[in-house]
Design an enzyme around this catalytic site. Structure first.
Site: not given
Ligand code: PBG
Length: 324
Positions: A195, A248
């Site tokens: 991520k 992601k």
């Molecule tokens: C929680 C999370 C996030 C997303 C999914 N789970 C946000 C972040 O890390 O700030 C982002 C998903 C999206 O942008 O569609 N940590």
């Protein structure tokens, strides 16, 4: 053999031949639909930066899921917009909060729809960070026990799969252990393994009301410049017990999806994030691109890159298009 004997256009000549040699197919079964659930009743708040996306109270969520079910999308992933926030994210493990209640009622009404839950603290903390904060720092080991409690509360409420997205070291191992100790050894973990600290999450933070109140997430989420590190992250999560690994965002990281698939041959999920969705919505609302064909091409691309499943806000649209 070379031209003029070899002609690759022979296999593009007509629809029948093109269908026959098609390498990848996008199917409704590949899709996971993200939904935002909040407390209260009769609530369906549009998210301004994400046209077509809403924060739903549980009663309204059930109505929305009727369509999801009708178009045979196999799974939803739930994000909480809680009734209260504090420094340690207590509402994240509250059995009376939105996500827990949603799990319960969805499973009652649609037992065979898979309910995945996002396991993180950022939606539940008043500072908006994904972990416990002390002196301006996000603490790793102190966060792990909180994440265990969030995951347990989701599974108790009926979640089929937990998806931890916090990027703490050792998070998969901690959650696996906590679930196993309580007899939930059959509950899979979909780990947000690679991520990135991405600017493409902007609209999501409007939807989930989870922007960090100070600093950013670069001490725990990955540097977009790095690819090898993603392999190390995925390796560790698999070692710790992840059943499905995620990359992601998706669009800017197709190379990472491919590398992860080739390296590990594990089920790979790609998260087509909020900013990717909003860009397409904005351009198509302006008449600059054709939404349907662009979205189907993009989702197909994730499959070609090696994704087995795709989390996308376009899931319902795509399922409708695919059903025709
Ligand atoms: C929680 C999370 C996030 C997303 C999914 N789970 C946000 C972040 O890390 O700030 C982002 C998903 C999206 O942008 O569609 N940590």
């Amino acid at each position: 053999m070379r031209f003029p004997h070899l002609r690759l256009r022979r296999l593009r000549k007509n629809n029948g031949i093109r269908r026959m040699v098609k390498e990848n197919d996008l199917k409704t079964e590949d899709l996971i639909y993200p939904l935002f659930v909040t407390v209260g009743e009769n609530i369906k708040n549009p998210v301004p930066s994400m046209p077509g996306v809403y924060q739903y109270s549980v009663d309204e969520l059930l109505k929305a899921i009727e369509e999801v079910y009708k178009y045979e999308i196999p799974a939803v992933i739930l994000f909480g917009v809680p009734g209260y926030k504090d420094s340690v994210g207590t509402s994240g493990l509250d059995p009376n909060e939105a996500v827990q209640r949603a799990c319960k009622v969805i499973k009652e009404k649609y037992p065979d729809l898979l309910v995945i839950t996002d396991v993180c603290l950022c939606e539940y903390t008043d500072h908006g960070h994904c972990g416990v904060v002390k002196d301006g720092e996000v603490l790793n080991d102190e966060t792990l026990s909180r994440l265990q409690s969030v995951a347990i509360s989701h599974v108790r409420a009926g979640a089929d799969i937990v998806a931890p997205s916090n990027m703490m070291d050792g998070y998969v191992q901690s959650i696996r252990k906590a679930l196993d100790e309580r007899g939930y050894n059959e509950t899979p973990i979909m780990a947000y393994s690679a991520k990135y600290a991405s600017s493409f999450y902007g609209p999501f933070r409007d939807a989930a009301e989870s922007s960090p109140s100070f600093g950013d997430r670069r001490t725990y989420q990955m540097d977009p410049a790095n690819g090898d590190e993603a392999i190390r992250e995925v390796y560790l999560d698999i070692e710790e017990g992840a059943d499905i690994v995620m990359v992601k965002p998706a669009l800017n990281y197709m190379d990472v999806i491919r590398r992860v698939k080739d390296e590990f041959n594990y089920p790979v999920a790609a998260y087509n994030v909020s900013g990717e969705y909003s860009m397409i919505k904005a351009a198509s609302q302006n008449g600059w691109i054709d939404e349907k064909s662009v979205v189907l091409e993009m989702l197909q691309g994730f499959k070609r890159a090696g994704a087995d499943m795709i989390l996308t806000y376009h899931a319902l649209d795509a399922a409708k298009w695919l059903s025709r």
